[in-house]
Design an enzyme around this catalytic site. Structure first.
Site, mmCIF file in Angstrom:
data_model
loop_
_atom_site.group_PDB
_atom_site.id
_atom_site.type_symbol
_atom_site.label_atom_id
_atom_site.label_comp_id
_atom_site.label_asym_id
_atom_site.label_seq_id
_atom_site.Cartn_x
_atom_site.Cartn_y
_atom_site.Cartn_z
ATOM 1 N N ARG A 32 -1.461 15.239 11.843
ATOM 2 C CA ARG A 32 -0.588 14.786 10.747
ATOM 3 C C ARG A 32 0.068 16.011 10.141
ATOM 4 N NH1 ARG A 32 -1.408 9.040 9.127
ATOM 5 N NH2 ARG A 32 0.529 8.671 8.043
ATOM 6 N N LYS A 36 0.834 -1.208 0.000
ATOM 7 C CA LYS A 36 0.000 0.000 0.000
ATOM 8 C C LYS A 36 0.871 1.262 0.000
ATOM 9 C CE LYS A 36 -1.726 1.682 4.038
ATOM 10 N NZ LYS A 36 -1.524 3.132 4.244
ATOM 11 N N ASN A 37 1.860 1.307 0.875
ATOM 12 C CA ASN A 37 2.646 2.540 1.011
ATOM 13 C C ASN A 37 3.602 2.761 -0.156
ATOM 14 O OD1 ASN A 37 1.283 3.059 3.322
ATOM 15 N ND2 ASN A 37 2.985 2.636 4.719
ATOM 16 N N CYS A 66 -5.774 12.633 11.885
ATOM 17 C CA CYS A 66 -6.275 11.324 11.472
ATOM 18 C C CYS A 66 -6.295 10.455 12.707
ATOM 19 C CB CYS A 66 -5.404 10.721 10.376
ATOM 20 S SG CYS A 66 -3.826 10.127 10.980
ATOM 21 N N ASP A 79 4.336 0.760 12.052
ATOM 22 C CA ASP A 79 3.164 0.060 11.528
ATOM 23 C C ASP A 79 3.079 -1.396 12.009
ATOM 24 O OD1 ASP A 79 2.581 2.379 10.252
ATOM 25 O OD2 ASP A 79 2.855 1.650 8.220
ATOM 26 N N ARG A 121 -8.507 -0.370 4.659
ATOM 27 C CA ARG A 121 -7.594 0.644 4.100
ATOM 28 C C ARG A 121 -6.244 0.042 3.744
ATOM 29 N NH1 ARG A 121 -6.190 4.349 7.962
ATOM 30 N NH2 ARG A 121 -4.703 4.882 6.345
HETATM 31 C C1 UD1 Z 1 4.258 6.977 6.235
HETATM 32 C C2 UD1 Z 1 3.387 5.761 6.050
HETATM 33 C C3 UD1 Z 1 2.834 5.293 7.384
HETATM 34 C C4 UD1 Z 1 3.965 5.070 8.372
HETATM 35 C C5 UD1 Z 1 4.858 6.295 8.457
HETATM 36 C C6 UD1 Z 1 6.077 6.104 9.325
HETATM 37 C C7 UD1 Z 1 2.497 6.076 3.817
HETATM 38 C C8 UD1 Z 1 1.305 6.329 2.972
HETATM 39 N N1 UD1 Z 1 2.299 6.100 5.145
HETATM 40 O O1 UD1 Z 1 3.433 8.016 6.741
HETATM 41 O O2 UD1 Z 1 2.115 4.072 7.185
HETATM 42 O O3 UD1 Z 1 3.413 4.797 9.656
HETATM 43 O O4 UD1 Z 1 5.312 6.665 7.144
HETATM 44 O O5 UD1 Z 1 6.823 5.020 8.888
HETATM 45 O O6 UD1 Z 1 3.592 5.816 3.323
HETATM 46 N N2 UD1 Z 1 6.072 14.770 10.695
HETATM 47 C C9 UD1 Z 1 6.156 16.110 11.025
HETATM 48 N N3 UD1 Z 1 6.105 17.033 10.032
HETATM 49 C C10 UD1 Z 1 5.991 16.681 8.700
HETATM 50 C C11 UD1 Z 1 5.919 15.309 8.376
HETATM 51 C C12 UD1 Z 1 5.956 14.380 9.397
HETATM 52 O O7 UD1 Z 1 6.246 16.471 12.208
HETATM 53 O O8 UD1 Z 1 5.974 17.582 7.851
HETATM 54 C C13 UD1 Z 1 6.115 13.753 11.783
HETATM 55 C C14 UD1 Z 1 4.799 12.969 11.854
HETATM 56 O O9 UD1 Z 1 3.845 13.623 12.647
HETATM 57 C C15 UD1 Z 1 5.242 11.674 12.481
HETATM 58 C C16 UD1 Z 1 6.649 11.475 11.912
HETATM 59 O O10 UD1 Z 1 7.071 12.759 11.451
HETATM 60 O O11 UD1 Z 1 5.333 11.818 13.888
HETATM 61 C C17 UD1 Z 1 6.712 10.463 10.776
HETATM 62 O O12 UD1 Z 1 5.889 10.885 9.713
HETATM 63 P P1 UD1 Z 1 6.174 10.502 8.201
HETATM 64 O O13 UD1 Z 1 7.445 9.739 8.103
HETATM 65 O O14 UD1 Z 1 6.018 11.718 7.377
HETATM 66 O O15 UD1 Z 1 4.993 9.490 7.912
HETATM 67 P P2 UD1 Z 1 3.954 9.531 6.727
HETATM 68 O O16 UD1 Z 1 4.650 9.819 5.443
HETATM 69 O O17 UD1 Z 1 2.796 10.387 7.127
#
Ligand code: UD1
Length: 417
Positions: free
Chosen positions: A121, A22-23, A116, A305, A397
């Site tokens: 997020r 999925k990711n 979410c 995850d 999902r």
């Molecule tokens: C992706 C995965 C999700 C997985 C996560 C961490 C997808 C679609 N989803 O989510 O399943 O759990 O990686 O491995 O690929 N953060 C900030 N600011 C930002 C972006 C992120 O503070 O601009 C923080 C987030 O709140 C979180 C951490 O960084 O605490 C990790 O987020 P991120 O690596 O961005 O995860 P996703 O891409 O949302």
């Protein structure tokens, strides 16, 4: 209301194929916007989030067909750079479309992602990088509006190796003039798959899988065909299911190195896990041993995850385990439901103390997030008596027919829709 009903206590035996990731498929679907041509993507799992991405693509004007596990996107004609709130609400991770649409249209207007089920997020790292690349970013009335004439390639440092921010920067710079580097980039396997996808359409990206990614902008891209990587979290979930229920299971369509962190924990639990080229086999004949300390970290650390599925295993371990959830603040919502099944888990902030019990006991439980849903099903496989899991919209999902896979392995599980 849909529910899954499990009579616990059956060993799992046999072979199961793991779905495409999925990711990996979600950022790749966003990337299809960029080439203005034909995109053929194979081994796409039938998931709600994939359907939501397709709805966004159709809303942008792309022609999309989805037959079996193959999705074909023709992005020649894009009629808008706008993604309305109704489509964004379906899936918070659709923020990747921001980079893809800006790359293609030089402007984008996307409804702001809210919270979410995992908590807030934030996308501050995405937007900071976009601004550094010379993109005008304006946040108003619940929308993020981006505009740029020419992207100004730069040396970007991410304060945290965010998966989504790394992907968004890769997407937005593919067609720029010059070289962009991402330092402290996320190293997840799905980022390597996105690099492979973009390079197959003519991009010049290197370094994915390490902490420095280099994107050399190109003038144009072409048609592309690609098969997505296997889903390492679904693989981890089947391994956890076997560990909780007992049994002897082989997974096919796995990249063993992608699941090293989870396999390492399962070995520490006392299970025999072996891997060949693209298969992994687990033999679980005894109660798990407890794990001193698991902390969720960016890849190649233990994946957030897989935290919930592994917690179900540790809830029946012969001793006490400690988990630290460092990635998302709201990722222990399955704990209250596991405790209703007789688990003994205490949470204090980011720390969960899991005191193993001999066996869980079946009852009615409700899932409130994706991986929590899998965790409750895994717990039900161990539990004495009947477990009823509701909240399957979350499971859908990310898991394609999880119940069917488990039934084929001998679990006494049925789904009522
Ligand atoms: C992706 C995965 C999700 C997985 C996560 C961490 C997808 C679609 N989803 O989510 O399943 O759990 O990686 O491995 O690929 N953060 C900030 N600011 C930002 C972006 C992120 O503070 O601009 C923080 C987030 O709140 C979180 C951490 O960084 O605490 C990790 O987020 P991120 O690596 O961005 O995860 P996703 O891409 O949302």
């Amino acid at each position: 209301m849909s529910k899954i009903i499990i009579e616990g206590g059956q060993r799992l035996e046999g072979v199961v194929r793991v779905q495409g990731a999925k990711n990996a498929v979600l950022p790749i679907l966003a990337a299809t916007v960029i080439n203005g041509g034909k995109n053929i993507i194979r081994d796409c799992p039938r998931l709600k989030d994939v359907k939501s991405s397709i709805d966004i693509l159709k809303g942008l004007g792309c022609n999309v067909t989805w037959e079996g596990s193959t999705i074909i996107v023709d992005s020649e004609n894009i009629s808008t750079h706008h993604v309305p709130e109704s489509l964004m609400r379906e899936m918070r991770s659709s923020i990747m479309f921001l980079g893809a649409i800006v790359a293609r249209c030089r402007k984008a207007s996307i409804s702001m992602p809210g919270g979410c089920e995992l908590g807030p997020r934030p996308i501050d790292l995405h937007l900071k990088a976009f601004r550094q690349l010379g993109i005008k970013v304006d946040e108003s009335h619940g929308y993020i509006n981006c505009e740029v004439d020419d992207i100004k390639p730069d040396n970007i440092h991410l304060d945290f190796p965010s998966v989504g921010a790394t992907e968004n920067i890769m997407l937005v710079t593919v067609l720029s003039k010059g070289v962009t580097t991402i330092n402290n980039a996320a190293k997840e396997p799905e980022i390597v798959d996105l690099q492979d996808y973009l390079n197959k359409m003519g991009a010049k990206i290197s370094g994915a899988g390490t902490s420095v990614i280099t994107i050399e902008g190109v003038d144009r891209l072409h048609n592309v065909e690609h098969c997505v990587i296997p889903d390492r979290i679904v693989a981890s979930s089947f391994l956890a299911a076997t560990a909780a229920a007992g049994g002897h299971v082989t997974l096919t369509n796995v990249v063993p190195e992608h699941i090293h962190p989870v396999v390492s924990v399962l070995k520490d639990c006392g299970f025999e896990v072996s891997s060949q080229a693209d298969t992994v086999t687990i033999k679980a004949e005894s109660r798990p041993l407890p794990i001193n300390y698991i902390r969720t970290l960016p890849h190649p650390g233990f994946p957030t995850d897989a935290q919930a599925p592994i917690m179900s295993v540790l809830s029946v371990a012969d001793g006490t385990s400690i988990i630290a959830e460092n990635m998302f603040e709201n990722r222990y919502k399955h704990v209250a439901e596991l405790n209703r099944m007789g688990a003994d888990i205490k949470v204090d902030g980011r720390i969960a103390v899991v005191k193993g019990v001999k066996r869980l006991s079946g009852t009615k439980v409700a899932a409130t997030d994706l991986r929590g849903a899998a965790a409750l099903i895994i717990a039900g496989l161990n539990a004495e008596g009947t477990t009823e899991v509701s909240g399957l919209c979350h499971l859908d999902r990310g898991y394609e027919n999880f119940d069917e896979g488990l039934r084929a392995l001998g679990a006494n599980i049925k789904r009522i829709d």
